[in-house]
Scaffold this motif. Structure first.
Motif, PDB file in Angstrom:
ATOM      1  N   ALA A   1      -6.347   7.644   1.496  1.00  0.00           N
ATOM      2  CA  ALA A   1      -5.503   6.487   1.180  1.00  0.00           C
ATOM      3  C   ALA A   1      -6.267   5.497   0.300  1.00  0.00           C
ATOM      4  CB  ALA A   1      -5.021   5.812   2.457  1.00  0.00           C
ATOM      5  N   PHE A   2      -7.550   5.303   0.593  1.00  0.00           N
ATOM      6  CA  PHE A   2      -8.376   4.425  -0.246  1.00  0.00           C
ATOM      7  C   PHE A   2      -8.459   4.997  -1.668  1.00  0.00           C
ATOM      8  CE2 PHE A   2     -10.274   3.346   3.946  1.00  0.00           C
ATOM      9  CZ  PHE A   2     -10.101   1.973   3.921  1.00  0.00           C
ATOM     10  N   CYS A   3      -8.667   6.315  -1.744  1.00  0.00           N
ATOM     11  CA  CYS A   3      -8.768   6.965  -3.050  1.00  0.00           C
ATOM     12  C   CYS A   3      -7.449   6.867  -3.816  1.00  0.00           C
ATOM     13  CB  CYS A   3      -9.160   8.437  -2.881  1.00  0.00           C
ATOM     14  SG  CYS A   3     -10.871   8.660  -2.375  1.00  0.00           S
ATOM     15  N   ALA A   4      -6.334   7.104  -3.134  1.00  0.00           N
ATOM     16  CA  ALA A   4      -5.026   7.036  -3.789  1.00  0.00           C
ATOM     17  C   ALA A   4      -4.759   5.635  -4.328  1.00  0.00           C
ATOM     18  CB  ALA A   4      -3.936   7.452  -2.809  1.00  0.00           C
ATOM     19  N   LEU A   5      -5.111   4.627  -3.533  1.00  0.00           N
ATOM     20  CA  LEU A   5      -4.873   3.245  -3.947  1.00  0.00           C
ATOM     21  C   LEU A   5      -5.704   2.878  -5.175  1.00  0.00           C
ATOM     22  CD1 LEU A   5      -3.099   0.898  -3.080  1.00  0.00           C
ATOM     23  CD2 LEU A   5      -4.929   0.150  -1.560  1.00  0.00           C
ATOM     24  N   THR A   6      -6.964   3.270  -5.187  1.00  0.00           N
ATOM     25  CA  THR A   6      -7.799   2.970  -6.354  1.00  0.00           C
ATOM     26  C   THR A   6      -7.386   3.819  -7.551  1.00  0.00           C
ATOM     27  OG1 THR A   6      -9.516   4.457  -5.531  1.00  0.00           O
ATOM     28  CG2 THR A   6      -9.809   2.140  -5.059  1.00  0.00           C
TER      29      THR A   6
ATOM     30  N   CYS B   1       0.840  -1.209   0.000  1.00  0.00           N
ATOM     31  CA  CYS B   1       0.000   0.000   0.000  1.00  0.00           C
ATOM     32  C   CYS B   1       0.871   1.254   0.000  1.00  0.00           C
ATOM     33  CB  CYS B   1      -0.921   0.017   1.218  1.00  0.00           C
ATOM     34  SG  CYS B   1      -2.210  -1.227   1.171  1.00  0.00           S
ATOM     35  N   ARG B   2       1.931   1.256   0.798  1.00  0.00           N
ATOM     36  CA  ARG B   2       2.850   2.410   0.831  1.00  0.00           C
ATOM     37  C   ARG B   2       3.477   2.635  -0.544  1.00  0.00           C
ATOM     38  NH1 ARG B   2       5.649   0.418   6.099  1.00  0.00           N
ATOM     39  NH2 ARG B   2       4.325   1.382   7.665  1.00  0.00           N
ATOM     40  N   ALA B   3       3.932   1.559  -1.146  1.00  0.00           N
ATOM     41  CA  ALA B   3       4.596   1.673  -2.452  1.00  0.00           C
ATOM     42  C   ALA B   3       3.635   2.205  -3.511  1.00  0.00           C
ATOM     43  CB  ALA B   3       5.152   0.310  -2.871  1.00  0.00           C
ATOM     44  N   LYS B   4       2.410   1.739  -3.498  1.00  0.00           N
ATOM     45  CA  LYS B   4       1.439   2.143  -4.512  1.00  0.00           C
ATOM     46  C   LYS B   4       0.930   3.567  -4.307  1.00  0.00           C
ATOM     47  CE  LYS B   4       1.747  -1.600  -6.745  1.00  0.00           C
ATOM     48  NZ  LYS B   4       2.542  -1.568  -7.966  1.00  0.00           N
TER      49      LYS B   4
ATOM     50  N   LYS C   1     -13.548  16.038   3.433  1.00  0.00           N
ATOM     51  CA  LYS C   1     -14.802  15.422   2.979  1.00  0.00           C
ATOM     52  C   LYS C   1     -14.655  13.902   3.009  1.00  0.00           C
ATOM     53  CE  LYS C   1     -16.215  19.319   0.170  1.00  0.00           C
ATOM     54  NZ  LYS C   1     -16.589  19.785  -1.154  1.00  0.00           N
ATOM     55  N   ARG C   2     -14.620  13.381   4.216  1.00  0.00           N
ATOM     56  CA  ARG C   2     -14.361  11.961   4.427  1.00  0.00           C
ATOM     57  C   ARG C   2     -15.417  11.065   3.773  1.00  0.00           C
ATOM     58  NH1 ARG C   2     -14.788  10.733   9.837  1.00  0.00           N
ATOM     59  NH2 ARG C   2     -13.533   8.884   9.536  1.00  0.00           N
ATOM     60  N   ARG C   3     -16.677  11.369   4.012  1.00  0.00           N
ATOM     61  CA  ARG C   3     -17.762  10.537   3.486  1.00  0.00           C
ATOM     62  C   ARG C   3     -17.666  10.408   1.961  1.00  0.00           C
ATOM     63  NH1 ARG C   3     -22.349   8.866   5.553  1.00  0.00           N
ATOM     64  NH2 ARG C   3     -22.256  10.241   7.357  1.00  0.00           N
ATOM     65  N   GLU C   4     -17.433  11.547   1.268  1.00  0.00           N
ATOM     66  CA  GLU C   4     -17.330  11.525  -0.189  1.00  0.00           C
ATOM     67  C   GLU C   4     -16.105  10.717  -0.643  1.00  0.00           C
ATOM     68  OE1 GLU C   4     -17.945  14.188   1.646  1.00  0.00           O
ATOM     69  OE2 GLU C   4     -19.821  15.038   0.891  1.00  0.00           O
ATOM     70  N   ASN C   5     -15.016  10.835   0.093  1.00  0.00           N
ATOM     71  CA  ASN C   5     -13.798  10.088  -0.255  1.00  0.00           C
ATOM     72  C   ASN C   5     -14.017   8.577  -0.139  1.00  0.00           C
ATOM     73  OD1 ASN C   5     -12.558  12.558  -0.629  1.00  0.00           O
ATOM     74  ND2 ASN C   5     -11.593  12.557   1.381  1.00  0.00           N
ATOM     75  N   PHE C   6     -14.634   8.160   0.961  1.00  0.00           N
ATOM     76  CA  PHE C   6     -14.917   6.728   1.143  1.00  0.00           C
ATOM     77  C   PHE C   6     -15.848   6.230   0.042  1.00  0.00           C
ATOM     78  CE2 PHE C   6     -14.156   7.622   5.833  1.00  0.00           C
ATOM     79  CZ  PHE C   6     -12.922   6.998   5.864  1.00  0.00           C
ATOM     80  N   ALA C   7     -16.915   6.974  -0.212  1.00  0.00           N
ATOM     81  CA  ALA C   7     -17.891   6.568  -1.232  1.00  0.00           C
ATOM     82  C   ALA C   7     -17.226   6.454  -2.603  1.00  0.00           C
ATOM     83  CB  ALA C   7     -19.045   7.565  -1.279  1.00  0.00           C
ATOM     84  N   LEU C   8     -16.400   7.426  -2.940  1.00  0.00           N
ATOM     85  CA  LEU C   8     -15.730   7.411  -4.243  1.00  0.00           C
ATOM     86  C   LEU C   8     -14.771   6.225  -4.366  1.00  0.00           C
ATOM     87  CD1 LEU C   8     -15.104   8.813  -6.952  1.00  0.00           C
ATOM     88  CD2 LEU C   8     -13.327  10.121  -5.743  1.00  0.00           C
TER      89      LEU C   8
ATOM     90  N   ARG D   1       2.797   6.044  -2.809  1.00  0.00           N
ATOM     91  CA  ARG D   1       3.917   6.975  -2.657  1.00  0.00           C
ATOM     92  C   ARG D   1       3.761   8.129  -3.643  1.00  0.00           C
ATOM     93  NH1 ARG D   1       7.918   3.346  -2.573  1.00  0.00           N
ATOM     94  NH2 ARG D   1       7.693   3.157  -0.339  1.00  0.00           N
ATOM     95  N   GLY D   2       3.915   9.341  -3.131  1.00  0.00           N
ATOM     96  CA  GLY D   2       3.804  10.526  -3.976  1.00  0.00           C
ATOM     97  C   GLY D   2       2.415  11.140  -3.985  1.00  0.00           C
ATOM     98  N   TYR D   3       1.430  10.448  -3.435  1.00  0.00           N
ATOM     99  CA  TYR D   3       0.079  11.000  -3.379  1.00  0.00           C
ATOM    100  C   TYR D   3      -0.022  11.967  -2.192  1.00  0.00           C
ATOM    101  CZ  TYR D   3      -2.055   8.032  -6.931  1.00  0.00           C
ATOM    102  OH  TYR D   3      -2.403   7.434  -8.127  1.00  0.00           O
ATOM    103  N   GLU D   4      -0.561  13.144  -2.470  1.00  0.00           N
ATOM    104  CA  GLU D   4      -0.724  14.160  -1.430  1.00  0.00           C
ATOM    105  C   GLU D   4      -1.779  13.706  -0.408  1.00  0.00           C
ATOM    106  OE1 GLU D   4      -1.290  19.006  -1.195  1.00  0.00           O
ATOM    107  OE2 GLU D   4      -1.792  17.957  -3.036  1.00  0.00           O
ATOM    108  N   HIS D   5      -1.556  14.051   0.850  1.00  0.00           N
ATOM    109  CA  HIS D   5      -2.460  13.734   1.974  1.00  0.00           C
ATOM    110  C   HIS D   5      -2.489  12.246   2.315  1.00  0.00           C
ATOM    111  CE1 HIS D   5      -3.864  17.831   1.630  1.00  0.00           C
ATOM    112  NE2 HIS D   5      -4.276  17.607   0.389  1.00  0.00           N
ATOM    113  N   VAL D   6      -1.488  11.497   1.874  1.00  0.00           N
ATOM    114  CA  VAL D   6      -1.454  10.061   2.167  1.00  0.00           C
ATOM    115  C   VAL D   6      -0.109   9.706   2.789  1.00  0.00           C
ATOM    116  CG1 VAL D   6      -1.593   7.720   1.224  1.00  0.00           C
ATOM    117  CG2 VAL D   6      -3.033   9.522   0.278  1.00  0.00           C
ATOM    118  N   ASP D   7      -0.158   9.161   3.983  1.00  0.00           N
ATOM    119  CA  ASP D   7       1.035   8.659   4.673  1.00  0.00           C
ATOM    120  C   ASP D   7       0.605   7.393   5.410  1.00  0.00           C
ATOM    121  OD1 ASP D   7       3.538   8.311   5.828  1.00  0.00           O
ATOM    122  OD2 ASP D   7       3.126   9.724   7.459  1.00  0.00           O
TER     123      ASP D   7
END
Length: 192
Positions: free
Chosen positions: A111-116, A87-90, A133-140, A92-98
């Protein structure tokens, strides 16, 4: 308990009066030998346990080598760590994801959005997402993974939005399912 007879008490003997008829005779207590002073101060050591070899011989097995049908495996934690590293490798480089764990690192849904997004970059514009906007991020993320990877939506958007810190077991299970779905689609190569 029988009482010493008066005669025995006056003579200094330790005989007990005879037991009443029908009662079982009492055994005399044996006097314990006096303890040596060194024995009182010496630390007590438990008897040494049988050696592994002796135990194995007793039960008819060989004393060397691992038990049959048991192989050394990395266990659940190594699989979990490998998936976390993936997950970290995939992402990496995405903003707001650690990604540091399977709980708080996933709380904003980014993180879910970055991975997908890593596997389906044309599905949505990651740069337009807002971590607040957590709810929208999870839904997306969940709907995109379901639509493009056939990943079962094991997590409920409402439940994830309600928790300030997601349950690590739930997140881990979902990521396992997403990984399995991506492998089935041929988007992730595995070692055979």
């Amino acid at each position: 308990m029988p009482v010493p007879s008066p005669a025995a008490a006056t003579q200094g003997e330790s005989e007990l009066s005879p037991a009443p008829e029908g009662a079982a005779p009492m055994k005399e207590k044996k006097k314990r030998p006096a303890l040596d002073r060194r024995e009182l101060t010496r630390p007590r050591v438990a008897p040494r346990a049988q050696s592994r070899k002796a135990i194995m011989e007793k039960f008819g097995g060989a004393a060397s080598g691992p038990a049959p049908n048991i192989k050394k495996m990395g266990g659940v934690n190594s699989v979990k760590n490998m998936l976390l590293e993936w997950c970290r490798a995939k992402t990496r480089g995405y903003e707001h994801v650690d990604i540091q764990n399977f709980s708080s690192s996933w709380s904003s849904g980014m993180a879910f959005c970055a991975l997908t997004h890593k596997f389906f970059p044309d599905a949505f514009d990651y740069a337009a997402l807002d971590p607040a906007k957590r709810r929208e991020n999870f839904a997306l993320a969940f709907s995109t993974a379901e639509k493009h990877a056939d990943c079962a939506q094991l997590l409920e958007v409402d439940d994830m939005a309600r928790m300030s810190v997601p349950d690590s077991k739930c997140v881990y299970t979902y990521i396992q399912e997403l990984y399995r779905s991506l492998v089935q689609k041929g988007l992730v190569k595995t070692k055979k």
